[in-house]
Design a protein around this motif. Structure first.
Motif, PDB file in Angstrom:
ATOM      1  N   GLY A  38       0.911  -1.256   0.190  1.00 33.21           N
ATOM      2  CA  GLY A  38       0.033   0.110   0.072  1.00 33.21           C
ATOM      3  C   GLY A  38       0.889   1.356  -0.083  1.00 33.21           C
ATOM      4  O   GLY A  38       2.041   1.260   0.107  1.00 33.21           O
ATOM      5  N   ARG A  39       0.072   2.290  -0.142  1.00 30.42           N
ATOM      6  CA  ARG A  39       0.688   3.728  -0.190  1.00 30.42           C
ATOM      7  C   ARG A  39       0.067   4.631   1.131  1.00 30.42           C
ATOM      8  O   ARG A  39      -1.157   4.605   0.949  1.00 30.42           O
ATOM      9  N   GLU A  40       0.662   5.435   1.650  1.00 31.63           N
ATOM     10  CA  GLU A  40       0.029   6.252   2.452  1.00 31.63           C
ATOM     11  C   GLU A  40      -0.805   7.114   1.994  1.00 31.63           C
ATOM     12  O   GLU A  40      -1.948   7.797   2.449  1.00 31.63           O
ATOM     13  N   SER A  41      -0.173   8.033   0.610  1.00 33.79           N
ATOM     14  CA  SER A  41      -1.006   8.629  -0.137  1.00 33.79           C
ATOM     15  C   SER A  41      -2.351   8.225  -0.593  1.00 33.79           C
ATOM     16  O   SER A  41      -3.296   9.091  -0.762  1.00 33.79           O
ATOM     17  N   ASN A  42      -2.675   6.910  -0.576  1.00 35.86           N
ATOM     18  CA  ASN A  42      -4.087   6.262  -1.136  1.00 35.86           C
ATOM     19  C   ASN A  42      -5.119   6.701   0.293  1.00 35.86           C
ATOM     20  O   ASN A  42      -6.090   6.595  -0.053  1.00 35.86           O
ATOM     21  N   ILE A  43      -4.527   6.922   1.501  1.00 37.61           N
ATOM     22  CA  ILE A  43      -5.520   7.250   2.457  1.00 37.61           C
ATOM     23  C   ILE A  43      -5.442   8.806   2.970  1.00 37.61           C
ATOM     24  O   ILE A  43      -6.254   8.983   3.834  1.00 37.61           O
ATOM     25  N   GLU A  44      -4.549   9.560   2.655  1.00 38.88           N
ATOM     26  CA  GLU A  44      -4.416  10.702   2.961  1.00 38.88           C
ATOM     27  C   GLU A  44      -5.747  11.485   2.799  1.00 38.88           C
ATOM     28  O   GLU A  44      -5.961  12.405   3.895  1.00 38.88           O
ATOM     29  N   GLU A  45      -6.720  11.040   2.087  1.00 38.52           N
ATOM     30  CA  GLU A  45      -7.865  12.201   1.924  1.00 38.52           C
ATOM     31  C   GLU A  45      -8.916  11.710   2.842  1.00 38.52           C
ATOM     32  O   GLU A  45      -9.650  12.531   3.128  1.00 38.52           O
ATOM     33  N   PHE A  46      -8.647  10.680   3.718  1.00 31.99           N
ATOM     34  CA  PHE A  46      -9.325  10.418   4.923  1.00 31.99           C
ATOM     35  C   PHE A  46      -8.851  10.891   6.476  1.00 31.99           C
ATOM     36  O   PHE A  46      -9.675  10.839   7.310  1.00 31.99           O
ATOM     37  N   TYR A  47      -7.719  11.704   6.083  1.00 36.16           N
ATOM     38  CA  TYR A  47      -7.191  12.125   7.627  1.00 36.16           C
ATOM     39  C   TYR A  47      -8.124  13.355   8.093  1.00 36.16           C
ATOM     40  O   TYR A  47      -8.038  13.275   9.488  1.00 36.16           O
ATOM     41  N   ASN A  48      -8.860  13.755   7.507  1.00 32.11           N
ATOM     42  CA  ASN A  48      -9.720  14.915   8.278  1.00 32.11           C
ATOM     43  C   ASN A  48     -11.196  14.246   8.446  1.00 32.11           C
ATOM     44  O   ASN A  48     -12.006  14.995   8.960  1.00 32.11           O
ATOM     45  N   GLU A  49     -11.237  13.132   8.329  1.00 30.94           N
ATOM     46  CA  GLU A  49     -12.480  12.320   8.844  1.00 30.94           C
ATOM     47  C   GLU A  49     -12.377  11.935  10.245  1.00 30.94           C
ATOM     48  O   GLU A  49     -11.283  11.247  10.624  1.00 30.94           O
ATOM     49  N   PRO A  50     -13.236  12.414  10.916  1.00 33.41           N
ATOM     50  CA  PRO A  50     -13.231  12.092  12.435  1.00 33.41           C
ATOM     51  C   PRO A  50     -13.211  10.672  12.668  1.00 33.41           C
ATOM     52  O   PRO A  50     -12.790  10.429  13.731  1.00 33.41           O
ATOM     53  N   ASN A  51     -13.937   9.966  11.965  1.00 36.14           N
ATOM     54  CA  ASN A  51     -14.153   8.472  12.209  1.00 36.14           C
ATOM     55  C   ASN A  51     -12.898   7.506  11.709  1.00 36.14           C
ATOM     56  O   ASN A  51     -12.801   6.368  12.036  1.00 36.14           O
ATOM     57  N   LEU A  52     -11.942   8.300  11.206  1.00 34.73           N
ATOM     58  CA  LEU A  52     -10.628   7.403  10.952  1.00 34.73           C
ATOM     59  C   LEU A  52      -9.830   7.643  12.059  1.00 34.73           C
ATOM     60  O   LEU A  52      -9.116   8.579  12.464  1.00 34.73           O
TER      61      LEU A  52
END
Length: 317
Positions: A38-52
């Motif tokens: 995987g790549r961390e960039s794949n999930i960066e868009e979720f970092y501002n999601e409070p449920n992550l």
């Protein structure tokens, strides 16, 4: 009801789409990934999601880390997607694939048993023998471990099901067919669709192993993620093996032509590991529809258009 969910391999291609779906459904999600695939960039868009709740960079082979993660948090479901996924790599280096896919799955199972957490285990259509029926491959179709990758996945599947039989732990084995779409790697480790589209956009030839008559059932990634997620929500599939695919197969040669529209840009090369090739893969997803109400929504043509647009717009490699 909002659930607490551990997602292994959540920074991978399918994993990030599963994460997106789970977050959209309002669940709290912890992602565990060692970023080997995987790549961390794949999930960066979720970092501002409070449920992550957390991205944990770590390996499923690290038992002390798993112990800490499971003791610190209370999970309802573990979607276990973390794995070595490359068939050719498994032939060249079977130890790594066996450790990650079989032993790593055992470590996850042990934690889930101790803490009473449902396990959704991501297997693969590569465990099957070639399709011989017009109706496609059902879950009763013979398996054939033609590569250490398939062998490791079958071993892990049996362990996953044994925990359901022996301990009453809710577990399900899911076997999605060849999944493609945005965020799939376009290099040597990527899927055939991503590689073909990337080569087309780069003005390169499309290389096909052998005569190109081997077929694949290609499932768009958002359809796949919806299937993965639904398998966790329903107790109807506990103790079961369930397939998901488009229900249509296409020869690799035809796929290349569909993508590049020019036979002169297609060349045939010798197969690196012909012994691991499955000549025909066609999925029968009747069980998924019967138990989960799941069926694919995106046609191959639509999925290819979406994938090409994404690769073009994102400059993905």
């Amino acid at each position: 009801m909002a659930l607490n969910i551990l997602l292994t391999g959540g920074a991978g291609f399918i994993g990030r789409w599963v994460a997106k779906r789970l977050l959209k459904d309002g669940h709290s999600v912890w992602i565990l990934d060692d970023l080997s695939n995987g790549r961390e960039s794949n999930i960066e868009e979720f970092y501002n999601e409070p449920n992550l709740k957390s991205f944990i960079r770590g390996s499923i082979m690290d038992e002390s880390l798993l112990t800490d993660v499971f003791e610190t948090n209370r999970f309802d479901i573990c979607y276990h997607l973390g794995a070595s996924i490359n068939v050719q790599d498994s032939i060249d280096d079977p130890r790594t694939t066996f450790n990650n896919d079989t032993v790593g799955t055992f470590y996850i199972l042990e934690q889930c048993r101790r803490h009473d957490v449902k396990v959704v285990f991501m297997s693969t259509c590569m465990v099957y023998d070639r399709c011989t029926e017009e109706a496609g491959i059902t879950e009763e179709h013979p398996t054939k471990p033609a590569s250490p990758y398939a062998g490791a996945k079958i071993s892990a599947e049996n362990m996953v099901l044994s925990y359901n039989y022996a301990y009453g732990l809710p577990t399900v084995v899911i076997r999605p067919f060849n999944t493609y779409g945005p965020f799939q790697k376009t290099g040597g480790e990527g899927g055939v669709v991503a590689i073909f589209i990337n080569n087309k956009l780069a003005g390169k030839e499309l290389s096909i192993y052998g005569d190109g008559m081997q077929t694949r059932d290609l499932l768009y990634v958002e359809d796949c993620a919806r299937f993965v997620v639904e398998a966790g929500y329903s107790d109807k599939v506990d103790g079961q093996i369930v397939n998901a695919g488009l229900g249509r197969d296409i020869a690799i040669k035809e796929l290349a032509l569909l993508i590049v529209q020019n036979e002169e840009l297609i060349r045939h090369v010798e197969h690196i590991h012909p012994q691991s090739e499955i000549q025909k893969l066609l999925c029968n997803s009747d069980k998924a529809y019967r138990l989960l109400g799941w069926k694919p929504e995106i046609t191959l043509e639509e999925g290819l258009l979406r994938t090409e647009k994404w690769i073009k717009d994102s400059g993905w490699t």
